[in-house]
Structures are given as C-alpha cells and as structure tokens.
Design an enzyme around this catalytic site. Sequence first.
Site, mmCIF file in Angstrom:
data_model
loop_
_atom_site.group_PDB
_atom_site.id
_atom_site.type_symbol
_atom_site.label_atom_id
_atom_site.label_comp_id
_atom_site.label_asym_id
_atom_site.label_seq_id
_atom_site.Cartn_x
_atom_site.Cartn_y
_atom_site.Cartn_z
ATOM 1 N N SER A 123 0.856 -1.189 0.000
ATOM 2 C CA SER A 123 0.000 0.000 0.000
ATOM 3 C C SER A 123 0.890 1.235 0.000
ATOM 4 O O SER A 123 2.026 1.185 0.496
ATOM 5 C CB SER A 123 -0.879 0.011 1.256
ATOM 6 O OG SER A 123 -1.465 1.289 1.434
ATOM 7 N N TYR B 250 -1.875 -0.466 10.201
ATOM 8 C CA TYR B 250 -1.974 -0.850 8.783
ATOM 9 C C TYR B 250 -0.691 -0.449 8.049
ATOM 10 O O TYR B 250 -0.075 -1.253 7.333
ATOM 11 C CB TYR B 250 -3.198 -0.171 8.153
ATOM 12 C CG TYR B 250 -3.406 -0.502 6.703
ATOM 13 C CD1 TYR B 250 -3.929 -1.732 6.316
ATOM 14 C CD2 TYR B 250 -3.097 0.420 5.698
ATOM 15 C CE1 TYR B 250 -4.131 -2.043 4.970
ATOM 16 C CE2 TYR B 250 -3.291 0.120 4.352
ATOM 17 C CZ TYR B 250 -3.811 -1.109 4.001
ATOM 18 O OH TYR B 250 -4.009 -1.411 2.669
HETATM 19 P P1 NAP Z 1 -11.337 -6.252 0.416
HETATM 20 O O1 NAP Z 1 -12.256 -5.912 -0.706
HETATM 21 O O2 NAP Z 1 -11.712 -5.903 1.808
HETATM 22 O O3 NAP Z 1 -10.965 -7.809 0.320
HETATM 23 C C1 NAP Z 1 -10.103 -8.364 1.270
HETATM 24 C C2 NAP Z 1 -9.817 -9.794 0.896
HETATM 25 O O4 NAP Z 1 -8.906 -10.333 1.889
HETATM 26 C C3 NAP Z 1 -11.055 -10.665 0.907
HETATM 27 O O5 NAP Z 1 -11.001 -11.556 -0.187
HETATM 28 C C4 NAP Z 1 -10.936 -11.426 2.223
HETATM 29 O O6 NAP Z 1 -11.491 -12.747 2.188
HETATM 30 C C5 NAP Z 1 -9.433 -11.567 2.348
HETATM 31 N N1 NAP Z 1 -9.035 -11.838 3.735
HETATM 32 C C6 NAP Z 1 -9.219 -11.083 4.837
HETATM 33 N N2 NAP Z 1 -8.726 -11.696 5.923
HETATM 34 C C7 NAP Z 1 -8.209 -12.877 5.493
HETATM 35 C C8 NAP Z 1 -7.537 -13.939 6.126
HETATM 36 N N3 NAP Z 1 -7.310 -13.940 7.454
HETATM 37 N N4 NAP Z 1 -7.134 -14.994 5.377
HETATM 38 C C9 NAP Z 1 -7.362 -15.031 4.034
HETATM 39 N N5 NAP Z 1 -7.994 -14.033 3.386
HETATM 40 C C10 NAP Z 1 -8.408 -12.974 4.100
HETATM 41 O O7 NAP Z 1 -9.916 -5.543 0.179
HETATM 42 P P2 NAP Z 1 -9.185 -4.998 -1.138
HETATM 43 O O8 NAP Z 1 -9.390 -3.549 -1.197
HETATM 44 O O9 NAP Z 1 -9.514 -5.847 -2.303
HETATM 45 O O10 NAP Z 1 -7.671 -5.223 -0.678
HETATM 46 C C11 NAP Z 1 -6.838 -6.252 -1.204
HETATM 47 C C12 NAP Z 1 -5.408 -5.911 -0.822
HETATM 48 O O11 NAP Z 1 -5.036 -4.625 -1.370
HETATM 49 C C13 NAP Z 1 -5.192 -5.786 0.692
HETATM 50 O O12 NAP Z 1 -3.947 -6.333 1.050
HETATM 51 C C14 NAP Z 1 -5.190 -4.301 0.926
HETATM 52 O O13 NAP Z 1 -4.473 -3.934 2.076
HETATM 53 C C15 NAP Z 1 -4.519 -3.793 -0.344
HETATM 54 N N6 NAP Z 1 -4.807 -2.394 -0.660
HETATM 55 C C16 NAP Z 1 -6.085 -1.965 -0.876
HETATM 56 C C17 NAP Z 1 -6.295 -0.629 -1.169
HETATM 57 C C18 NAP Z 1 -7.666 -0.071 -1.432
HETATM 58 O O14 NAP Z 1 -7.804 1.170 -1.503
HETATM 59 N N7 NAP Z 1 -8.699 -0.883 -1.586
HETATM 60 C C19 NAP Z 1 -5.210 0.260 -1.236
HETATM 61 C C20 NAP Z 1 -3.934 -0.217 -1.001
HETATM 62 C C21 NAP Z 1 -3.739 -1.550 -0.722
HETATM 63 P P3 NAP Z 1 -13.024 -13.115 2.651
HETATM 64 O O15 NAP Z 1 -13.913 -12.084 2.030
HETATM 65 O O16 NAP Z 1 -13.209 -14.487 2.062
HETATM 66 O O17 NAP Z 1 -13.052 -13.139 4.141
#
Ligand code: NAP
Length: 253
Positions: free
Chosen positions: A147, A160
């Site tokens: 991130s 985070y």
């Molecule tokens: P999201 O929509 O909240 O999805 C999170 C995913 O992580 C879900 O598939 C969830 O699975 C899975 N997860 C959570 N806890 C878990 C665990 N203990 N074991 C295995 N899987 C787990 O988030 P996203 O925005 O797509 O984020 C994906 C990645 O990008 C993350 O690492 C996040 O930090 C990073 N990121 C996101 C943003 C943003 O703005 N969205 C920006 C920078 C970085 P379930 O639904 O099956 O529980």
Amino acid sequence: MTKRTNPLDGLVCLVTGASRGIGRAIAMAASGAGADVALNYYRSEQAAANLADQLTDRGGRCLIVQADVSDAFQVDNMFNYIERHLGAVDLLVNNAGVAFKGLLTDTGDDDWERLIGVNLTGPFLCSRRALPSMIKKRFGRIVNIASMQGICGGSCEGAYAASKGGLIALSKSLAGEVGPSGVTVNAIAPGPVLTDMLRADLDEGEMEDLLSLLPTGRWGQPEDVARACLFLLSPQNSFVNGSVLALDGGWKA
Ligand code: NAP
C-alpha cells in the site's frame, strides 16, 4: 519446456483473498492469461465459489480453498490441497489484507495482532511454504500487494501502515535472497482503489475530499492493480525484482 500460447499457460497461481475486490480481479486476470488458479478465501465462500464458476465457464482451471493466511497450520494445509489438485504453486500473489482506522491509542492488542497477522505474517507464511518448490524449479514469482501507506505512512492508520511497510521490506529482502534461484519478488503499492475496504474506511465526505486529491480524477479500480500484477507475474519479466510499483494515479498518501 512448456510451449505457451498465453503468457501464464502451464503455471499454477495462488491468489490469497481472491473472493472480493483486488484479489478477485487479479485471479480473473491470471486465469485469462492461462494460469491454473487457486482462489483462497477466508469468510466469503459463496463469492469465491461464484468466481470459480465464472472462470470455469470461460475455460479456466481453478479451485477454491479456505484458509486464514495468518495461521501456519491452515496455510500448510492450503498448499497441500493445491499441490494435490493443481500442482505446486509457481506464482504467488499475497493479496489478502485487512484494514483498521483509528488513533494508535484506540488500537487494541487484538487489532494490532490481526493487522500484522493477516497483512505481514500471512505473506511470510505463504512465501516460506511456496519457495522450496519454486527454488527447485528455478522459477517463481511472488507479488505482494502492499500500500502507499507502507511507503508514506498514514495518519490514524499506524498498524496498517506498519504492516504494509514491513511487507515492502520483506519483499526487497526476499528479492535479493531468491533472485539467484530464478524467483522474483515484487510489491505493488496501490493508492485508493474502489473496493469494500475503501468504502468501509471512509464516509461520503471523506470519499469526496480524497477523490479531489487524485491527479487522475478517478479512483483506482481493482483491474488497474490486476494489470500491473500480470506484468510482474509474467515469466518474461525476469529482470524486474525487488521493485515497489506505486499505483496511485500520482497521489502520494
Ligand atoms: P477487500 O475488498 O476488503 O478484500 C479483502 C480480501 O482479503 C477478501 O477476499 C478477504 O477474504 C481476504 N481476507 C481477509 N482476511 C483474510 C484472512 N485472514 N485470510 C485469508 N484471506 C483474508 O480488500 P481490497 O481492497 O480488495 O484489498 C486487497 C489488498 O489490497 C489488501 O492487502 C489491501 O491492504 C490492499 N490495498 C487496498 C487498497 C484499497 O484502496 N482498496 C489500497 C492499497 C492496498 P473473505 O472475504 O473471504 O473473508
């Protein structure tokens, strides 16, 4: 040597947290590029199953596998299951992540442990489990979804940001360690990407304020991250190693 029509033909790709958001888009892109894809999920079984149906309908080979990536025993079982059904993992995308917004003084021990556990211990456990077969084959790709907060820090997001900063340091360290074995390790540092995570973090006013700060005038989309990830997963890109790709539309957190 496998003859490839598509860039990832003949390769097994594990995407953690593939049920929703960015992980889902990466899994779709990897499958579209020819990889056999293991879709890890934690709680969203139905969403993972729907995605698997969609990929299978398009001619892809995939499976869904439940595991909490912060738990070493579950991670080991997940890899055993993938190896039995698809083969050893060649491409690992450490995407699963959780967020927490709040003052550091309001961050509980359990919040801290969950953030570090999923965002940093998870990639450590999955990489450690994936590497022996990658090293043996003298080929592998690891992409860690970090991130911008891991580079710039984030006010009220200390746990985070610390987990993502740690993930970037892990990526760079591992890149030096396993590069000589044909395995590359890179990180992507997204800015704001429109997913459940972002929507849960910000109210409407905060969303408007943040959008006005993005030089591109639009949110990042999961597909933006997926395209970058595909580039880093490609066997052709063997000289891109230890990099941190800022994917933020020009915004600095
Ligand atoms: P999201 O929509 O909240 O999805 C999170 C995913 O992580 C879900 O598939 C969830 O699975 C899975 N997860 C959570 N806890 C878990 C665990 N203990 N074991 C295995 N899987 C787990 O988030 P996203 O925005 O797509 O984020 C994906 C990645 O990008 C993350 O690492 C996040 O930090 C990073 N990121 C996101 C943003 C943003 O703005 N969205 C920006 C920078 C970085 P379930 O639904 O099956 O529980």
